[in-house]
Design a protein around this motif. Structure first.
Motif, PDB file in Angstrom:
ATOM      1  N   ASN A 192      17.930  62.921  16.717  1.00 28.47           N
ATOM      2  CA  ASN A 192      18.257  61.657  17.028  1.00 28.47           C
ATOM      3  C   ASN A 192      18.332  60.679  18.000  1.00 28.47           C
ATOM      4  O   ASN A 192      18.983  60.116  18.808  1.00 28.47           O
ATOM      5  CB  ASN A 192      19.981  61.969  16.928  1.00 28.47           C
ATOM      6  CG  ASN A 192      20.957  60.755  16.399  1.00 28.47           C
ATOM      7  OD1 ASN A 192      20.263  59.845  15.699  1.00 28.47           O
ATOM      8  ND2 ASN A 192      22.049  60.496  16.857  1.00 28.47           N
ATOM      9  N   ILE A 193      17.068  60.768  18.570  1.00 26.43           N
ATOM     10  CA  ILE A 193      16.430  59.701  19.508  1.00 26.43           C
ATOM     11  C   ILE A 193      15.692  58.515  18.960  1.00 26.43           C
ATOM     12  O   ILE A 193      14.761  58.793  18.369  1.00 26.43           O
ATOM     13  CB  ILE A 193      15.148  60.552  20.439  1.00 26.43           C
ATOM     14  CG1 ILE A 193      15.985  61.751  20.946  1.00 26.43           C
ATOM     15  CG2 ILE A 193      14.435  59.755  21.438  1.00 26.43           C
ATOM     16  CD1 ILE A 193      14.916  62.723  21.715  1.00 26.43           C
ATOM     17  N   LYS A 194      16.237  57.379  19.489  1.00 28.56           N
ATOM     18  CA  LYS A 194      15.939  56.261  18.859  1.00 28.56           C
ATOM     19  C   LYS A 194      15.200  55.321  19.992  1.00 28.56           C
ATOM     20  O   LYS A 194      15.329  55.409  21.210  1.00 28.56           O
ATOM     21  CB  LYS A 194      17.064  55.056  18.512  1.00 28.56           C
ATOM     22  CG  LYS A 194      17.680  55.788  17.130  1.00 28.56           C
ATOM     23  CD  LYS A 194      16.987  55.377  16.140  1.00 28.56           C
ATOM     24  CE  LYS A 194      17.659  55.637  14.761  1.00 28.56           C
ATOM     25  NZ  LYS A 194      16.812  55.445  13.508  1.00 28.56           N
ATOM     26  N   VAL A 195      14.016  54.724  19.975  1.00 25.80           N
ATOM     27  CA  VAL A 195      13.275  53.992  20.960  1.00 25.80           C
ATOM     28  C   VAL A 195      13.474  52.345  20.663  1.00 25.80           C
ATOM     29  O   VAL A 195      13.641  51.794  19.457  1.00 25.80           O
ATOM     30  CB  VAL A 195      11.736  54.330  20.934  1.00 25.80           C
ATOM     31  CG1 VAL A 195      11.718  55.708  20.944  1.00 25.80           C
ATOM     32  CG2 VAL A 195      11.019  53.758  19.558  1.00 25.80           C
ATOM     33  N   ASP A 196      13.526  51.664  21.862  1.00 29.44           N
ATOM     34  CA  ASP A 196      13.812  50.482  21.708  1.00 29.44           C
ATOM     35  C   ASP A 196      12.637  49.501  22.102  1.00 29.44           C
ATOM     36  O   ASP A 196      12.883  48.307  21.704  1.00 29.44           O
ATOM     37  CB  ASP A 196      14.775  50.009  22.893  1.00 29.44           C
ATOM     38  CG  ASP A 196      16.137  50.937  22.990  1.00 29.44           C
ATOM     39  OD1 ASP A 196      16.776  50.882  22.005  1.00 29.44           O
ATOM     40  OD2 ASP A 196      16.111  51.695  23.924  1.00 29.44           O
ATOM     41  N   LEU A 197      11.398  49.887  22.345  1.00 31.77           N
ATOM     42  CA  LEU A 197      10.451  49.365  22.448  1.00 31.77           C
ATOM     43  C   LEU A 197       8.979  50.158  22.236  1.00 31.77           C
ATOM     44  O   LEU A 197       9.083  51.130  22.798  1.00 31.77           O
ATOM     45  CB  LEU A 197      10.190  48.496  23.629  1.00 31.77           C
ATOM     46  CG  LEU A 197       8.834  47.821  23.968  1.00 31.77           C
ATOM     47  CD1 LEU A 197       8.560  46.633  23.042  1.00 31.77           C
ATOM     48  CD2 LEU A 197       9.023  47.359  25.686  1.00 31.77           C
TER      49      LEU A 197
ATOM     50  N   ILE B 212       6.920  44.775  28.538  1.00 32.10           N
ATOM     51  CA  ILE B 212       8.041  45.700  28.957  1.00 32.10           C
ATOM     52  C   ILE B 212       9.195  44.765  29.496  1.00 32.10           C
ATOM     53  O   ILE B 212      10.352  44.943  29.105  1.00 32.10           O
ATOM     54  CB  ILE B 212       7.718  46.681  29.559  1.00 32.10           C
ATOM     55  CG1 ILE B 212       6.851  47.851  29.110  1.00 32.10           C
ATOM     56  CG2 ILE B 212       8.993  47.589  30.370  1.00 32.10           C
ATOM     57  CD1 ILE B 212       6.128  48.928  29.755  1.00 32.10           C
ATOM     58  N   LYS B 213       8.710  43.749  30.558  1.00 29.03           N
ATOM     59  CA  LYS B 213       9.930  42.854  31.064  1.00 29.03           C
ATOM     60  C   LYS B 213      10.475  42.169  29.996  1.00 29.03           C
ATOM     61  O   LYS B 213      11.800  41.886  29.870  1.00 29.03           O
ATOM     62  CB  LYS B 213       9.168  41.841  31.925  1.00 29.03           C
ATOM     63  CG  LYS B 213       9.053  42.796  33.366  1.00 29.03           C
ATOM     64  CD  LYS B 213       8.520  41.598  34.346  1.00 29.03           C
ATOM     65  CE  LYS B 213       8.496  42.351  35.792  1.00 29.03           C
ATOM     66  NZ  LYS B 213       7.928  41.257  36.721  1.00 29.03           N
ATOM     67  N   ALA B 214       9.740  41.476  28.986  1.00 35.63           N
ATOM     68  CA  ALA B 214      10.227  40.599  28.061  1.00 35.63           C
ATOM     69  C   ALA B 214      11.183  41.305  26.918  1.00 35.63           C
ATOM     70  O   ALA B 214      12.154  40.927  26.329  1.00 35.63           O
ATOM     71  CB  ALA B 214       9.072  39.925  27.380  1.00 35.63           C
ATOM     72  N   SER B 215      10.642  42.605  26.529  1.00 37.31           N
ATOM     73  CA  SER B 215      11.187  43.168  25.245  1.00 37.31           C
ATOM     74  C   SER B 215      11.947  44.416  25.561  1.00 37.31           C
ATOM     75  O   SER B 215      12.097  45.094  24.519  1.00 37.31           O
ATOM     76  CB  SER B 215      10.191  43.551  24.332  1.00 37.31           C
ATOM     77  OG  SER B 215       9.311  42.264  23.921  1.00 37.31           O
ATOM     78  N   SER B 216      12.346  44.626  26.713  1.00 41.18           N
ATOM     79  CA  SER B 216      13.248  45.812  26.761  1.00 41.18           C
ATOM     80  C   SER B 216      14.188  45.412  28.151  1.00 41.18           C
ATOM     81  O   SER B 216      13.750  44.581  28.933  1.00 41.18           O
ATOM     82  CB  SER B 216      12.535  46.951  27.205  1.00 41.18           C
ATOM     83  OG  SER B 216      11.628  47.096  28.373  1.00 41.18           O
ATOM     84  N   ASN B 217      15.196  46.185  28.406  1.00 34.88           N
ATOM     85  CA  ASN B 217      16.042  45.993  29.569  1.00 34.88           C
ATOM     86  C   ASN B 217      15.829  47.385  30.280  1.00 34.88           C
ATOM     87  O   ASN B 217      15.423  48.354  29.859  1.00 34.88           O
ATOM     88  CB  ASN B 217      17.562  45.639  29.223  1.00 34.88           C
ATOM     89  CG  ASN B 217      18.065  44.919  30.206  1.00 34.88           C
ATOM     90  OD1 ASN B 217      17.870  44.774  31.218  1.00 34.88           O
ATOM     91  ND2 ASN B 217      19.071  44.116  29.667  1.00 34.88           N
ATOM     92  N   LYS B 218      16.538  47.340  31.468  1.00 29.63           N
ATOM     93  CA  LYS B 218      16.633  48.750  32.271  1.00 29.63           C
ATOM     94  C   LYS B 218      17.472  49.841  31.528  1.00 29.63           C
ATOM     95  O   LYS B 218      18.329  49.564  30.803  1.00 29.63           O
ATOM     96  CB  LYS B 218      17.171  48.526  33.589  1.00 29.63           C
ATOM     97  CG  LYS B 218      16.242  47.759  34.576  1.00 29.63           C
ATOM     98  CD  LYS B 218      16.744  47.826  35.991  1.00 29.63           C
ATOM     99  CE  LYS B 218      15.852  47.099  36.808  1.00 29.63           C
ATOM    100  NZ  LYS B 218      16.327  47.438  38.117  1.00 29.63           N
ATOM    101  N   ASN B 219      17.002  50.905  31.413  1.00 33.17           N
ATOM    102  CA  ASN B 219      17.463  52.256  30.910  1.00 33.17           C
ATOM    103  C   ASN B 219      17.203  52.111  29.278  1.00 33.17           C
ATOM    104  O   ASN B 219      17.511  53.210  28.534  1.00 33.17           O
ATOM    105  CB  ASN B 219      18.809  52.051  31.036  1.00 33.17           C
ATOM    106  CG  ASN B 219      19.289  52.562  32.554  1.00 33.17           C
ATOM    107  OD1 ASN B 219      18.717  53.353  33.120  1.00 33.17           O
ATOM    108  ND2 ASN B 219      20.243  51.900  33.016  1.00 33.17           N
ATOM    109  N   MET B 220      16.538  51.108  28.817  1.00 27.95           N
ATOM    110  CA  MET B 220      16.069  51.324  27.333  1.00 27.95           C
ATOM    111  C   MET B 220      14.773  52.343  27.392  1.00 27.95           C
ATOM    112  O   MET B 220      14.084  52.486  28.211  1.00 27.95           O
ATOM    113  CB  MET B 220      15.736  49.736  26.752  1.00 27.95           C
ATOM    114  CG  MET B 220      16.731  48.909  26.608  1.00 27.95           C
ATOM    115  SD  MET B 220      16.295  47.228  25.663  1.00 27.95           S
ATOM    116  CE  MET B 220      17.875  46.835  25.275  1.00 27.95           C
TER     117      MET B 220
END
Length: 608
Positions: free
Chosen positions: A80-85, A298-306
């Motif tokens: 159940n691990i989802k990735v954000d980018l 990574i800067k544009a399409s994710s936030n810290k801890n994503m």
């Protein structure tokens, strides 16, 4: 074989690689093996056992996974691990082989070598040979079906706010764009990004190719994007006011006449320099991409801890930049060279992560292409045979049966690893009918098998001619091919002294290289530099690691020395200007020693 198969999505899959919803393209994109892809997708993602082989730093959710994309996605989905980018830089179907340059280290036992090392040497002075890392050689049908299956797997573990960047070039990008429209939906296509660079071809007969293409898609309309993180600075001067600058890269501003601003919104054409030979970030990985490229994404399409994931991780640039920017990361690659390069790169930055191995039962040398190169010598009597089609790897001459064609799965194509009804049906109805009538037997090697009884029952029911089909497990051959490296050492006070190191695999590779050099010597009639190894063999060592915590299980690198290609040491992740002296110090008596040779093979010895 796989423990089980995990559904890609809750609902049944609609559409497949042949793109049924694109009626106008059916004649163009109707590939031969699309039904095989559909069958595998309906079955689900293959879940194998996994093993944590090393923990670096503190306990962390960051992962470095050795395994194939779909197997890694199965593990993530099961947990159940989802990735954000997601950023992936898959093979481009370019027809190119990619090789690793292997550098012979300096022998720390020879005083003259140390003295010479203290002089400034050009990199060309180092003794090297090359090893293939992977082959980007596909036919279009196989490549697109392989990509379709991997993209479906990746989509299944993306969060609702996730986006994906797929990095390609002119060879195949236009085909993959249509696949991604099918998988993610045309409405979720966000950008075609052009990465422009100065490196590349220099010809006068056509336009020189100086860019790659990145396709950005989102999982849903809720995707995360923050343009303010990558605003492009406007340089205020008469000469340059109509240009934008991002990290030293000049991009033409097309918004002339709107007044000078200090910042401007980012565009979809990026000029970012490729990595030159002197770059600090260079790690001698043939497909390495610049950190500035990944930093922008990574800067544009994710936030810290994503969570940022790369399933064709290569040199580890995605994981490294994600960690630098405070994101969590998942790095996945099938090649051991990728895992080791990424592991060392992350350790030097102080990152914390787990290294995991997907136990799919295949004992590869260092990567699939090297194993494929060896297979013919591993199967007794296997030779090329012009009378059989390309489906067969070759044939064996049997004294009683005559010619026996042999099928071997392509380890570089995950779709051939599983022997299922689809594959055996192809053998029975396509491959066997093409064989001469006098053929009485064929041998089918497999890596994984869905159900041996089911396969044998299918053969009995459907085989239309008098011919025997023998099924053999390829893993049994591969597991017998590894010859362990040999280490001799002494413990003196608080240090281990390496006396000698023998690596049969590297010595054979060097002998092959020297034979080629002999041939060149004869043809050219000139001088040829042969590679000679000392009796001690210490120049074949790249890293020594000591586990002072446990004598089995997960590796703990309590003390570590890595020797770079110039002979300098990296001690516990810290670069030095010292040359290795063949020793490694410790505070607590070690229980195990791990040696990595210059080709990337690692072997563990228990301390006696």
């Amino acid at each position: 074989m796989a423990i089980k198969y995990i559904p890609y999505f809750k609902d049944a899959i609609q559409g497949q690689a042949l793109l049924d919803n694109f009626v106008r393209t059916k004649r163009i994109l109707k590939y031969a093996d699309n039904n095989e892809v559909k069958e595998r997708i309906e079955r689900g993602l293959p879940l194998y056992e996994t093993e944590v082989t090393e923990i670096v730093g503190k306990e962390s959710d960051n992962l470095v996974i050795r395994g194939e994309c779909i197997s890694a996605c199965a593990y993530l989905k099961e947990n159940n691990i989802k990735v954000d980018l997601v950023y992936i830089d898959p093979p481009f179907a370019s027809g190119a082989d990619y090789a690793k340059t292997v550098y012979i280290r300096r022998n720390p036992r020879i005083e003259e070598t140390i003295k010479k090392a203290e002089e400034k040497l050009e990199i060309e002075d180092l003794k090297t040979f090359e090893e293939k890392m992977y082959g980007d050689i596909w036919n279009k049908e196989a490549y697109l079906n392989w990509m379709y299956e991997n993209l479906m797997a990746i989509k299944s573990i993306m969060s609702e706010i996730a986006s994906i960047y797929v990095h390609l070039d002119w060879h195949i990008c236009h085909y993959v764009k249509i696949l991604m429209d099918e998988i993610f939906g045309e409405d979720n296509f966000k950008n075609e990004i052009i990465w422009h660079y100065s490196w590349g071809s220099r010809i006068e007969t056509q336009w020189n190719k100086k860019h790659d293409t990145l396709y950005m898609y989102s999982k849903s309309e809720k995707f995360y994007f923050n343009a303010n993180e990558v605003l492009e600075e406007r340089i205020i001067s008469e000469k340059t006011k109509n240009r934008l600058k991002y990290k030293g890269a000049m991009i033409t501003d097309r918004n002339k006449g709107r007044g000078d601003q200090e910042k401007a919104l980012p565009t979809d054409v990026w000029y970012i320099a490729t990595i030159n030979g002197m770059a600090m970030e260079k790690v001698d990985y043939s497909t390495q991409k610049p950190e500035a490229l990944l930093e922008r994404i990574i800067k544009a399409s994710s936030n810290k801890n994503m969570i940022v994931a790369d399933f064709f991780g290569g040199s580890g640039v995605t994981a490294k930049v994600a960690n630098d920017l405070g994101r969590k990361f998942i790095h996945c690659d099938i090649g051991i060279n990728s895992i080791e390069t990424t592991r060392d790169r992350l350790k030097e930055t102080g990152a914390s992560f787990k290294i995991m191995d997907i136990k799919d039962g295949v004992n590869l040398y260092r990567n699939p292409i090297q194993t494929m190169d060896k297979i013919k010598s591993l199967i007794p009597g296997l030779k090329n045979e012009d009378s059989v089609s390309e489906f067969w790897e070759g044939a064996i001459n049997d004294s009683k049966l005559g010619l026996v064609p042999v099928y071997v799965p392509n380890l570089m194509d995950s779709s051939t690893k599983l022997l299922d009804i689809v594959l055996i049906n192809k053998v029975i109805n396509l491959a066997i009918p093409e064989l001469p009538d006098e053929i009485k037997k064929v041998i089918i090697y497999y890596i994984d098998i869905i159900d041996k009884k089911e396969i044998n029952d299918f053969i009995k029911e459907n085989l239309g001619r008098e011919i025997e089909i023998e099924l053999r497990d390829l893993k049994e051959i591969l597991s017998e091919t590894v010859v362990d490296d040999v280490l001799e050492y002494r413990i003196l006070n608080n240090e281990i002294v390496i006396d000698s190191f023998v690596s049969d695999r590297i010595i054979r590779k060097i002998n092959e290289y020297n034979e080629k050099m002999k041939a060149q010597f004869i043809v050219k009639g000139g001088k040829t530099k042969f590679i000679e190894i000392s009796e001690e063999g210490l120049e074949l060592i790249e890293m020594v690691s000591l586990d002072c915590t446990s004598d089995k299980g997960i590796w703990h690198s309590d003390e570590e020395i890595k020797i770079n290609k110039l002979g300098y040491t990296i001690e516990n992740g810290i670069k030095t200007k010292k040359f290795w002296d063949g020793k490694i110090k410790f505070l607590k008596r070690p229980l195990r020693i791990k040696i990595r040779n210059i080709s990337g093979d690692e072997i563990i010895f228990n301390v006696i």
